[in-house]
Write a protein that holds these residues in place. Structure first.
Motif, PDB file in Angstrom:
ATOM      1  N   HIS A  48      14.732 -17.182  85.539  1.00 36.00           N
ATOM      2  CA  HIS A  48      13.412 -17.245  86.176  1.00 36.00           C
ATOM      3  C   HIS A  48      12.405 -17.918  85.245  1.00 36.00           C
ATOM      4  O   HIS A  48      11.664 -18.819  85.669  1.00 36.00           O
ATOM      5  N   GLU A  49      12.370 -17.483  83.982  1.00 34.50           N
ATOM      6  CA  GLU A  49      11.436 -18.105  83.041  1.00 34.50           C
ATOM      7  C   GLU A  49      11.776 -19.578  82.835  1.00 34.50           C
ATOM      8  O   GLU A  49      10.884 -20.415  82.678  1.00 34.50           O
ATOM      9  N   TYR A  50      13.048 -19.896  82.864  1.00 33.81           N
ATOM     10  CA  TYR A  50      13.461 -21.303  82.770  1.00 33.81           C
ATOM     11  C   TYR A  50      12.947 -22.081  83.989  1.00 33.81           C
ATOM     12  O   TYR A  50      12.593 -23.253  83.889  1.00 33.81           O
ATOM     13  N   GLY A  51      12.896 -21.400  85.140  1.00 33.05           N
ATOM     14  CA  GLY A  51      12.358 -22.037  86.336  1.00 33.05           C
ATOM     15  C   GLY A  51      10.925 -22.503  86.138  1.00 33.05           C
ATOM     16  O   GLY A  51      10.525 -23.564  86.643  1.00 33.05           O
ATOM     17  N   HIS A  52      10.135 -21.714  85.387  1.00 32.23           N
ATOM     18  CA  HIS A  52       8.765 -22.138  85.096  1.00 32.23           C
ATOM     19  C   HIS A  52       8.766 -23.367  84.178  1.00 32.23           C
ATOM     20  O   HIS A  52       7.909 -24.245  84.312  1.00 32.23           O
ATOM     21  N   HIS A  53       9.727 -23.436  83.266  1.00 38.42           N
ATOM     22  CA  HIS A  53       9.830 -24.633  82.428  1.00 38.42           C
ATOM     23  C   HIS A  53      10.148 -25.853  83.292  1.00 38.42           C
ATOM     24  O   HIS A  53       9.583 -26.931  83.077  1.00 38.42           O
ATOM     25  N   LEU A  55      21.808 -23.085  81.032  1.00 39.32           N
ATOM     26  CA  LEU A  55      20.642 -23.537  81.795  1.00 39.32           C
ATOM     27  C   LEU A  55      20.240 -24.944  81.387  1.00 39.32           C
ATOM     28  O   LEU A  55      19.892 -25.779  82.236  1.00 39.32           O
ATOM     29  N   ASN A  56      20.278 -25.230  80.093  1.00 34.29           N
ATOM     30  CA  ASN A  56      19.963 -26.583  79.624  1.00 34.29           C
ATOM     31  C   ASN A  56      20.886 -27.612  80.266  1.00 34.29           C
ATOM     32  O   ASN A  56      20.440 -28.674  80.726  1.00 34.29           O
ATOM     33  N   LYS A  57      22.157 -27.297  80.287  1.00 38.42           N
ATOM     34  CA  LYS A  57      23.150 -28.213  80.849  1.00 38.42           C
ATOM     35  C   LYS A  57      22.934 -28.405  82.356  1.00 38.42           C
ATOM     36  O   LYS A  57      22.960 -29.531  82.873  1.00 38.42           O
ATOM     37  N   ALA A  58      22.699 -27.287  83.051  1.00 36.01           N
ATOM     38  CA  ALA A  58      22.535 -27.341  84.507  1.00 36.01           C
ATOM     39  C   ALA A  58      21.296 -28.135  84.904  1.00 36.01           C
ATOM     40  O   ALA A  58      21.356 -29.016  85.776  1.00 36.01           O
ATOM     41  N   TRP A  59      20.169 -27.842  84.272  1.00 40.27           N
ATOM     42  CA  TRP A  59      18.926 -28.502  84.666  1.00 40.27           C
ATOM     43  C   TRP A  59      18.849 -29.940  84.162  1.00 40.27           C
ATOM     44  O   TRP A  59      18.261 -30.803  84.840  1.00 40.27           O
ATOM     45  N   ALA A  60      19.446 -30.233  83.010  1.00 37.73           N
ATOM     46  CA  ALA A  60      19.477 -31.623  82.550  1.00 37.73           C
ATOM     47  C   ALA A  60      20.198 -32.498  83.571  1.00 37.73           C
ATOM     48  O   ALA A  60      19.780 -33.631  83.851  1.00 37.73           O
ATOM     49  N   ALA A  61      21.267 -31.950  84.164  1.00 32.68           N
ATOM     50  CA  ALA A  61      22.007 -32.701  85.181  1.00 32.68           C
ATOM     51  C   ALA A  61      21.150 -32.951  86.414  1.00 32.68           C
ATOM     52  O   ALA A  61      21.188 -34.043  87.005  1.00 32.68           O
ATOM     53  N   GLN A  62      20.360 -31.959  86.821  1.00 31.56           N
ATOM     54  CA  GLN A  62      19.490 -32.132  87.987  1.00 31.56           C
ATOM     55  C   GLN A  62      18.409 -33.171  87.731  1.00 31.56           C
ATOM     56  O   GLN A  62      18.073 -33.974  88.609  1.00 31.56           O
TER      57      GLN A  62
END
Length: 213
Positions: free
Chosen positions: A99-104, A27-34
């Motif tokens: 889902h919880e990462y989505g809130h982050h 998740l860190n890798k995916a969202w950092a890219a976004q």
């Protein structure tokens, strides 16, 4: 993302910790890219795995929740019950942490700045509407992440269909009031995120209110 967190054998809390730590790394890798694509700063959340309800810096544990994100300490709290230990469902726990990462993501992107400001001046009905906007967007973000593993042993067509079907029937049952959306509404945003595979598909704030009931 080529995310492969490995197996999740029954009865092992160390296995759960290893599995969830690996999913969080994905998740860190995916969202950092976004965030890089959007030209926005990004910071990773913390992960805390617990076996009973705890009080977080954001207050008491939410009724009905298996996971909580606290924006004060930017921590995802994941509660692993005895039943989950005995009968692990890897896709289910991955969906929850995503889902919880989505809130982050909502917190660090500034979406929650709007959300909490709007809540302070809203009446009860509007506060519930705003909560549904937030929760359904986080669920859609989760499904976007899940779509990157479509067709793997973790996210089979059958397991995903079962999960969406479960939420369609039961997604609203655990919440005392309609702050997460009705079951069919949750299932609809899960399906939208999974099929579109893009965070841009998850703009619940601009959606017709009929679609965030």
């Amino acid at each position: 993302m080529n995310c492969r967190p490995g197996s999740l054998p029954a009865g092992s809390m160390p296995a759960y910790r290893r599995f969830l730590t690996r999913v969080t790394a994905c998740l860190n890798k995916a969202w950092a890219a976004q965030f890089r694509k959007a030209g926005m700063p990004f910071a990773k959340p913390r992960l805390r795995i617990i076996t009973r309800k705890v009080k977080t810096p954001c207050g008491s544990w939410n009724t009905g929740a298996d996971g909580v994100y606290c924006s004060t300490d930017r921590t995802m709290y994941l509660m692993i019950s005895k039943d989950q230990l005995r009968n692990p469902f890897p896709l289910g726990i991955t969906r929850l942490i995503a889902h919880e990462y989505g809130h982050h993501v909502q917190q660090v992107s500034g979406i929650w700045n709007y959300y909490w400001a709007a809540r302070t001046v809203a009446g009860k009905a509007k506060r519930l509407q705003l909560s549904r906007n937030s929760e359904l967007q986080a669920e859609c973000f989760s499904a976007v992440f899940m779509s990157t593993m479509k067709g793997t042993s973790l996210v089979t067509d059958a397991d995903w269909a079962y999960t969406v079907g479960w939420f369609r029937k039961n997604g609203a049952k655990g919440w005392p009031q309609n702050d997460h959306g009705k079951g069919p509404t949750q299932a609809a945003w899960m399906t939208r995120g999974f099929n579109r595979g893009s965070p841009g598909a998850c703009n619940t704030w601009a959606a017709n209110p009929r679609n965030v009931t």
